[in-house]
Design a protein around this motif. Structure first.
Motif, PDB file in Angstrom:
ATOM      1  N   ALA A  24       0.838  -1.261   0.198  1.00 29.94           N
ATOM      2  CA  ALA A  24      -0.085  -0.017   0.162  1.00 29.94           C
ATOM      3  C   ALA A  24       0.781   1.328  -0.053  1.00 29.94           C
ATOM      4  O   ALA A  24       0.641   2.153  -0.878  1.00 29.94           O
ATOM      5  CB  ALA A  24      -0.930  -0.044   1.049  1.00 29.94           C
ATOM      6  N   TYR A  25       1.913   1.284   0.692  1.00 31.08           N
ATOM      7  CA  TYR A  25       2.901   2.668   0.886  1.00 31.08           C
ATOM      8  C   TYR A  25       3.378   2.586  -0.470  1.00 31.08           C
ATOM      9  O   TYR A  25       3.504   3.853  -1.071  1.00 31.08           O
ATOM     10  CB  TYR A  25       3.999   2.291   1.845  1.00 31.08           C
ATOM     11  CG  TYR A  25       3.880   2.769   3.280  1.00 31.08           C
ATOM     12  CD1 TYR A  25       4.132   3.810   3.557  1.00 31.08           C
ATOM     13  CD2 TYR A  25       3.427   1.729   4.230  1.00 31.08           C
ATOM     14  CE1 TYR A  25       3.997   4.590   4.740  1.00 31.08           C
ATOM     15  CE2 TYR A  25       3.251   2.367   5.557  1.00 31.08           C
ATOM     16  CZ  TYR A  25       3.291   3.468   5.968  1.00 31.08           C
ATOM     17  OH  TYR A  25       3.268   4.070   6.833  1.00 31.08           O
ATOM     18  N   SER A  26       3.764   1.535  -1.221  1.00 32.94           N
ATOM     19  CA  SER A  26       4.300   1.718  -2.653  1.00 32.94           C
ATOM     20  C   SER A  26       3.478   2.222  -3.726  1.00 32.94           C
ATOM     21  O   SER A  26       3.897   2.803  -4.617  1.00 32.94           O
ATOM     22  CB  SER A  26       5.082   0.367  -2.990  1.00 32.94           C
ATOM     23  OG  SER A  26       4.037  -0.489  -3.412  1.00 32.94           O
ATOM     24  N   GLN A  27       2.098   1.969  -3.473  1.00 34.24           N
ATOM     25  CA  GLN A  27       1.034   2.452  -4.368  1.00 34.24           C
ATOM     26  C   GLN A  27       0.652   3.866  -3.987  1.00 34.24           C
ATOM     27  O   GLN A  27      -0.172   4.255  -4.747  1.00 34.24           O
ATOM     28  CB  GLN A  27      -0.213   1.381  -4.422  1.00 34.24           C
ATOM     29  CG  GLN A  27       0.145   0.179  -4.791  1.00 34.24           C
ATOM     30  CD  GLN A  27      -0.861  -0.736  -4.930  1.00 34.24           C
ATOM     31  OE1 GLN A  27      -1.435  -1.315  -3.640  1.00 34.24           O
ATOM     32  NE2 GLN A  27      -1.413  -1.180  -5.865  1.00 34.24           N
ATOM     33  N   THR A  72      -5.883  -2.726  -2.407  1.00 35.87           N
ATOM     34  CA  THR A  72      -5.035  -3.041  -1.582  1.00 35.87           C
ATOM     35  C   THR A  72      -5.241  -2.726  -0.181  1.00 35.87           C
ATOM     36  O   THR A  72      -5.328  -3.482   0.900  1.00 35.87           O
ATOM     37  CB  THR A  72      -3.559  -2.469  -1.959  1.00 35.87           C
ATOM     38  OG1 THR A  72      -3.207  -2.910  -3.215  1.00 35.87           O
ATOM     39  CG2 THR A  72      -2.589  -3.134  -1.035  1.00 35.87           C
ATOM     40  N   CYS A  73      -5.656  -1.344  -0.004  1.00 37.55           N
ATOM     41  CA  CYS A  73      -6.046  -0.860   1.466  1.00 37.55           C
ATOM     42  C   CYS A  73      -7.166  -1.942   2.005  1.00 37.55           C
ATOM     43  O   CYS A  73      -7.297  -2.021   2.933  1.00 37.55           O
ATOM     44  CB  CYS A  73      -6.530   0.617   1.409  1.00 37.55           C
ATOM     45  SG  CYS A  73      -5.139   1.548   0.898  1.00 37.55           S
ATOM     46  N   ARG A  75      -5.189   5.194   2.098  1.00 34.87           N
ATOM     47  CA  ARG A  75      -6.609   5.302   1.285  1.00 34.87           C
ATOM     48  C   ARG A  75      -7.030   6.506   1.006  1.00 34.87           C
ATOM     49  O   ARG A  75      -7.658   7.048   0.119  1.00 34.87           O
ATOM     50  CB  ARG A  75      -7.593   4.199   2.043  1.00 34.87           C
ATOM     51  CG  ARG A  75      -8.680   4.211   1.461  1.00 34.87           C
ATOM     52  CD  ARG A  75      -9.833   3.092   2.010  1.00 34.87           C
ATOM     53  NE  ARG A  75     -10.069   3.631   3.378  1.00 34.87           N
ATOM     54  CZ  ARG A  75     -10.947   2.706   4.231  1.00 34.87           C
ATOM     55  NH1 ARG A  75     -11.675   1.785   3.598  1.00 34.87           N
ATOM     56  NH2 ARG A  75     -11.239   3.425   5.445  1.00 34.87           N
ATOM     57  N   ALA A  76      -7.266   7.151   2.370  1.00 38.84           N
ATOM     58  CA  ALA A  76      -7.577   8.689   2.183  1.00 38.84           C
ATOM     59  C   ALA A  76      -6.869   9.581   1.408  1.00 38.84           C
ATOM     60  O   ALA A  76      -7.268  10.403   0.454  1.00 38.84           O
ATOM     61  CB  ALA A  76      -7.424   9.183   3.674  1.00 38.84           C
TER      62      ALA A  76
END
Length: 543
Positions: A52-55, A109-110, A139-140
């Motif tokens: 998620a961080y990478s996206q 992903t989130c 996500r936000a």
């Protein structure tokens, strides 16, 4: 575990059954998982957080965002960013579709993490809550990008089926923004603060300060000045609770690898020396120091906006000489833009003079608008890190991309106070003065300009944001929120005074900004074809 070790585990989503092949770059892939087996280890759960961080962001996002602004021109071809700025974009544009696709992949992903993490048997409750908060922030953040580009968007807070994705309607931007604000308010309690107990393992992770800085930016884009003041005041005055931050002592070195996670950085997107780098500088630095070609160059409009050392715009300072345009200017110009006569530091520590004027007979000399060289006569300096660049062959760098920093907090605070008629000597001394002092100003440029009219003070604050934050991906969003598209994104783009044998400014694209259309992007035509409920499209775009 450090974020640099975890953040970039590559996962492949195979089909709708959510099967993952876990491929850590520190070990050989050995297993494939199903939903029934994947969520049985903390390590697997952490890999999804890092996915998620990478996206969330990256160097490519920063430079693509910057290309939408008046700071640079992407000059290699008729690329998507250039088509948007030249008024040629339609619903089939690839950039509209790719941004949409990227966003909803990240949101998926989130959702998968949030729906499954409670199954992990040996993950502590405290760690679960912290990681949930981080993923909710991501996500936000993605939804925030979506609504700023597209306005009303499909909105959901749990994973949806393929059939549902073909029928869902768009939710109002106002509703999505309320969700973002509510999320950020709630997750602060679960996130660490950067203080005396903050450990290196949390470097690069989302913190209380990051949530509050994001909250301030979200309110800033809505012109909710009282809420901006509230958030920025907490970051400035309540650091025992929200984290200890301040201005780093060197503007140029702020972006260097050796100063990762310095006190100014509230959140950044991390790169590592071993296996993850970015190489966009390869097409932005001068040709004479190893660039392959130039695809993104600063504009004359950006250069002209930097004030003089006297604190005046170039059109109001009688000491400014057009024959010596870079002399006695805002020091941040030199740390941001490469101009004719620039002293460039190479990776080996030696320096070389960059000559960019027409007829200079150097690899960087301006040769026209069809050359592989810069079409404006300027090259990019900010984010170039001599220590990070291992060689001049490809300019792969591993310095982090800063997403939120303390100088931006101070500038948001100054703008919010001004817009509420609260600007004062005290506010100036807490915000713009220290920023200018760190940049290298002295004398009159540091004094509070109490004689300025409201219009002039607003212009000063806007210019200060541009000069401080240039080439950091924020300029386009400022123009959009100020509703000044016609002022900055309409008309001829200029380069340096190198045309007609160095007697006239280079003239480039004639940009077109339609006030009734261009504050929002089109919903991608491919998405409307898959889901007619996404209609009607945004104003000015066909369905």
């Amino acid at each position: 575990m450090k974020i640099d070790k975890l953040k970039y585990i590559i996962l492949s989503c195979i089909g709708s059954a959510f099967l993952f092949s876990c491929n850590s770059l520190d070990q050989e892939p050995t297993n494939k998982y199903t939903d029934a087996t994947f969520w049985q280890s903390t390590e697997n759960a952490e890999s999804i957080v890092n996915m998620a961080y990478s996206q969330m962001y990256g160097a490519g996002k920063l430079w693509n965002d910057e290309g939408l602004s008046d700071n640079v021109i992407e000059g290699r071809d008729n690329n998507d960013g250039r088509m948007i700025r030249n008024g040629l974009a339609d619903p089939s544009l690839g950039r509209f579709a790719s941004e949409w696709k990227w966003a909803y992949e990240g949101i998926k992903t989130c959702h998968k993490f949030l729906e499954n993490v409670d199954q992990v048997p040996k993950m502590s409750a405290a760690l679960k809550e912290q990681r949930k908060a981080e993923v909710r922030f991501i996500r936000a953040f993605i939804y925030f990008r979506l609504v700023n580009f597209y306005g009303d968007v499909p909105f959901f807070t749990s994973d949806i089926s393929l059939s549902d994705s073909k029928t869902i309607s768009r939710t109002s931007k106002t509703t999505v923004l309320k969700f973002i604000h509510d999320e950020l308010d709630d997750i602060v309690q679960y996130l660490p603060a950067r203080n005396s107990s903050f450990t290196a393992e949390n470097n690069g992770r989302i913190t209380k300060g990051a949530a509050l800085a994001f909250q301030a930016r979200a309110y800033l884009y809505e012109s909710n000045w009282s809420k901006v003041e509230e958030c920025t005041s907490k970051l400035i005055n309540e650091q025992a609770t929200y984290g200890t931050y301040g201005l780093f002592n060197n503007y140029e070195a702020l972006f260097h690898t050796e100063n990762k996670y310095n006190e100014e950085v509230i959140l950044d997107y991390g790169y590592t020396t071993s296996y993850r780098t970015w190489n966009e500088m390869y097409s932005r630095v001068p040709m004479s120091v190893g660039a392959f070609l130039n695809s993104c160059a600063p504009t004359q409009e950006l250069v002209d906006d930097y004030i003089t050392v006297n604190g005046l715009s170039i059109d109001k300072d009688p000491s400014y000489k057009e024959s010596e345009p870079y002399k006695d200017r805002d020091p941040r110009l030199t740390y941001t833009v490469v101009y004719n006569g620039y002293k460039w530091t190479k990776p080996d520590g030696t320096s070389v003079t960059i000559e960019t004027k027409s007829g200079a007979n150097t690899p960087d000399a301006w040769q026209g608008t069809n050359s592989n060289r810069s079409i404006t006569g300027y090259y990019i300096r900010k984010y170039y890190d001599p220590e990070s660049t291992s060689s001049e062959s490809n300019y792969s760098q591993h310095n982090n991309i800063i997403m939120f920093r303390y100088a931006d907090v101070l500038l948001m605070h100054a703008e919010a106070m001004f817009e509420q008629n609260k600007m004062s000597q005290t506010v100036w001394n807490e915000t713009i003065k220290p920023i200018r002092l760190r940049a290298g100003f002295s004398g009159n440029a540091l004094n509070y300009p109490s004689a300025l009219s409201a219009t002039e003070m607003r212009e000063l604050i806007h210019r200060e944001r541009r000069s401080e934050l240039a080439l950091e991906g924020l300029r386009y969003y400022d123009i959009i929120r100020w509703k000044e598209g016609s002022k900055y994104l309409n008309g001829v783009v200029h380069g340096a005074k190198f045309a007609n044998n160095n007697t006239a400014y280079i003239t480039l694209d004639t940009r077109k900004f339609n006030e009734n259309k261009d504050y929002l992007w089109s919903v991608p035509r491919s998405q409307i074809q898959l889901n007619p409920n996404l209609k009607p499209n945004n104003p000015g775009y066909a369905n």
